[in-house]
Write a protein that holds these residues in place. Structure first.
Motif, short mmCIF file in Angstrom:
data_model
loop_
_atom_site.label_atom_id
_atom_site.label_comp_id
_atom_site.label_asym_id
_atom_site.label_seq_id
_atom_site.Cartn_x
_atom_site.Cartn_y
_atom_site.Cartn_z
N ASN A 138 14.68 12.44 -6.10
CA ASN A 138 14.67 13.52 -6.83
C ASN A 138 15.30 13.30 -8.35
O ASN A 138 15.07 14.19 -9.25
N ALA A 139 16.26 12.48 -8.30
CA ALA A 139 16.76 12.28 -9.63
C ALA A 139 15.75 11.79 -10.67
O ALA A 139 15.39 12.23 -11.82
N ASP A 140 14.75 10.95 -10.03
CA ASP A 140 13.55 10.24 -10.83
C ASP A 140 12.60 11.40 -11.29
O ASP A 140 12.30 11.56 -12.45
N PRO A 163 0.95 -1.17 0.06
CA PRO A 163 -0.01 0.09 -0.13
C PRO A 163 0.79 1.24 0.02
O PRO A 163 0.25 2.48 -0.28
N GLY A 164 2.16 1.28 0.34
CA GLY A 164 3.14 2.42 0.31
C GLY A 164 2.65 3.25 -1.11
O GLY A 164 2.80 2.69 -2.02
N THR A 165 2.99 4.70 -0.89
CA THR A 165 2.98 5.32 -2.01
C THR A 165 4.44 6.40 -2.12
O THR A 165 4.51 7.20 -1.41
N PHE A 166 5.41 5.50 -2.43
CA PHE A 166 6.84 6.21 -2.29
C PHE A 166 7.02 7.12 -3.56
O PHE A 166 6.76 6.62 -4.70
N THR A 167 7.71 7.98 -3.39
CA THR A 167 8.02 9.08 -4.52
C THR A 167 8.52 8.39 -5.66
O THR A 167 8.29 8.85 -6.84
N GLY A 168 9.70 7.76 -5.35
CA GLY A 168 10.41 7.37 -6.61
C GLY A 168 9.49 6.13 -7.47
O GLY A 168 9.73 6.41 -8.59
#
Length: 422
Positions: free
Chosen positions: A229-231, A159-164
């Motif tokens: 942040n690179a993504d 369920p996680g919503t991780f930025t990368g």
């Protein structure tokens, strides 16, 4: 805690999802100074030729993509199979959106009609899970159960919503729009981008940038990751190119500036920040913070990070040569990382880079044929079991769609952070 690798684990299950050398490769020091690197003398000349290897790798992705499809043309390939993940009593089948994104982009890199059909079948699934998410605000989740997709329903297993992970799903949808012209893919990418901007942009705590996303429980992660942040720099840059809206270029510049702030005087790029969102987290030093910064920005300042990588992160494991996940453990080869390092070196094309990239790709091909738990087609995550990431998890020699897709992108010279020229 400041990378998307750890969130790509199935948070909430008791067994850690794991992926992928101690001796430093002879010649690494000369590579760091720009001298040509000789081919790896341990490479097996009987390993598959590149054209054969590439065809076999695509056959692996084809089989994984076709395994779990519904009657409406939606498909979702399981990420891992064999070894640690497939036992007589347990079979881990979830599909990670990061891996799915790479598979989509690898299919567009070759671009045969069946490749585009399969890429679209995965892209349709990403749109489906995005549209049917219980929160419904444009996000996707870490991973899903492909058995449910085959039954025409959605089952969130991570369920996680991780930025990368969000950015990678967006990169895949942007690439599909570029390949097909179907506006729905661009709309889906923009919905993800707006979720990232709304939920993770931090213009209060310097260095400004984007935070880690949200946990399984929906709590905000306040650290910032170089990798994330690179993504975002690559993803938002593509949106600027596709939409003509300069706001995305401005936001990409914020993410790229954060990455720059993480570069150390010796050239390597640190993993991100601690929980305060400002203090640099200096340990461990991950491979992807070196390679993805170069790929995502194209900035020559990260040539120093690639040189640092060649001098510090390369090891051997029997016949295999390549990087570990971080400086904590280089006793085994992380084949996924070997592929994106090879791609970064091919695209940089400095003295010795082509030879070094060739050595890395030769090692991956050898692993394709001979590595533990392989099938002669796909690429396993690590050369042998038990590679320590340095971030609290171990990675294993199990067949992996993400590693296979990265290998194909490296062979093609296709940078997933950049749209191909028309």
């Amino acid at each position: 805690m400041s990378r998307s690798r750890s969130p790509r684990r199935a948070v909430g299950w008791t067994v850690v999802v794991a992926l992928v050398a101690t001796a430093v490769l002879a010649g690494a020091a000369s590579a760091a100074t720009g001298d040509p690197v000789p081919a790896d003398e341990t490479a097996d000349p009987t390993a598959p030729e590149p054209s054969v290897s590439i065809a076999l790798a695509y056959e692996f992705l084809d089989a994984r993509t076709d395994q779990f499809c519904d009657g409406e043309g939606m498909c979702l390939p399981r990420s891992y199979e064999g070894g640690f993940f497939t036992t007589p009593t347990w079979d881990f089948t979830p599909s990670f959106v990061y891996d799915d994104a790479l598979v989509i982009i690898a299919y567009t890199a070759r671009g045969l009609p069946d490749d585009i059909r399969r890429a679209k079948s995965i892209g349709e699934t990403l749109l489906f899970v995005q549209e049917n998410d219980p929160i419904g605000d444009g996000r996707v989740r870490t991973h899903y159960e492909p058995h449910a997709i085959r039954q025409g329903r959605m089952e969130i297993t991570g369920p996680g919503t991780f930025t990368g992970n969000q950015a990678w799903a967006g990169l895949a949808l942007a690439r599909l729009f570029h390949a097909t012209g179907d506006q729905r893919y661009l709309d889906g990418a923009l919905d993800i981008a707006n979720w990232i901007q709304t939920n993770t942009a931090d213009m209060v705590r310097a260095p400004f940038g984007y935070t880690g996303g949200q946990t399984d429980a929906g709590d905000s992660l306040v650290w910032k990751s170089t990798e994330h942040n690179a993504d975002i720099a690559g993803f938002f840059g593509q949106l600027a190119q596709l939409t003509g809206d300069t706001v995305w270029a401005d936001r990409a510049a914020v993410a790229a500036a954060f990455v720059t702030a993480m570069q150390s005087p010796d050239g390597h790029v640190d993993t991100g920040t601690l929980l305060d969102g400002s203090t640099v987290n200096t340990h461990p030093i991950p491979l992807d913070a070196q390679t993805w910064t170069s790929l995502a920005t194209g900035d020559p300042r990260y040539d120093a990070a690639l040189d640092w990588t060649l001098a510090n992160l390369i090891g051997t494991d029997g016949p295999y040569t390549g990087p570990g996940i971080s400086d904590v453990d280089t006793s085994k080869v992380w084949f996924e990382g070997a592929a994106h390092l090879a791609l970064a070196l091919k695209l940089r094309d400095a003295a010795g880079d082509a030879a070094y990239a060739g050595t890395l790709l030769d090692s991956i091909r050898l692993g394709q044929r001979d590595a533990e738990n392989g099938d002669g087609k796909g690429i396993v995550a690590t050369s042998t079991d038990g590679l320590d990431s340095g971030f609290g998890d171990l990675y294993y020699a199990s067949l992996h769609t993400g590693a296979t897709a990265w290998y194909l992108l490296a062979e093609a010279g296709d940078n997933p952070f950049a749209l191909p020229a028309d």
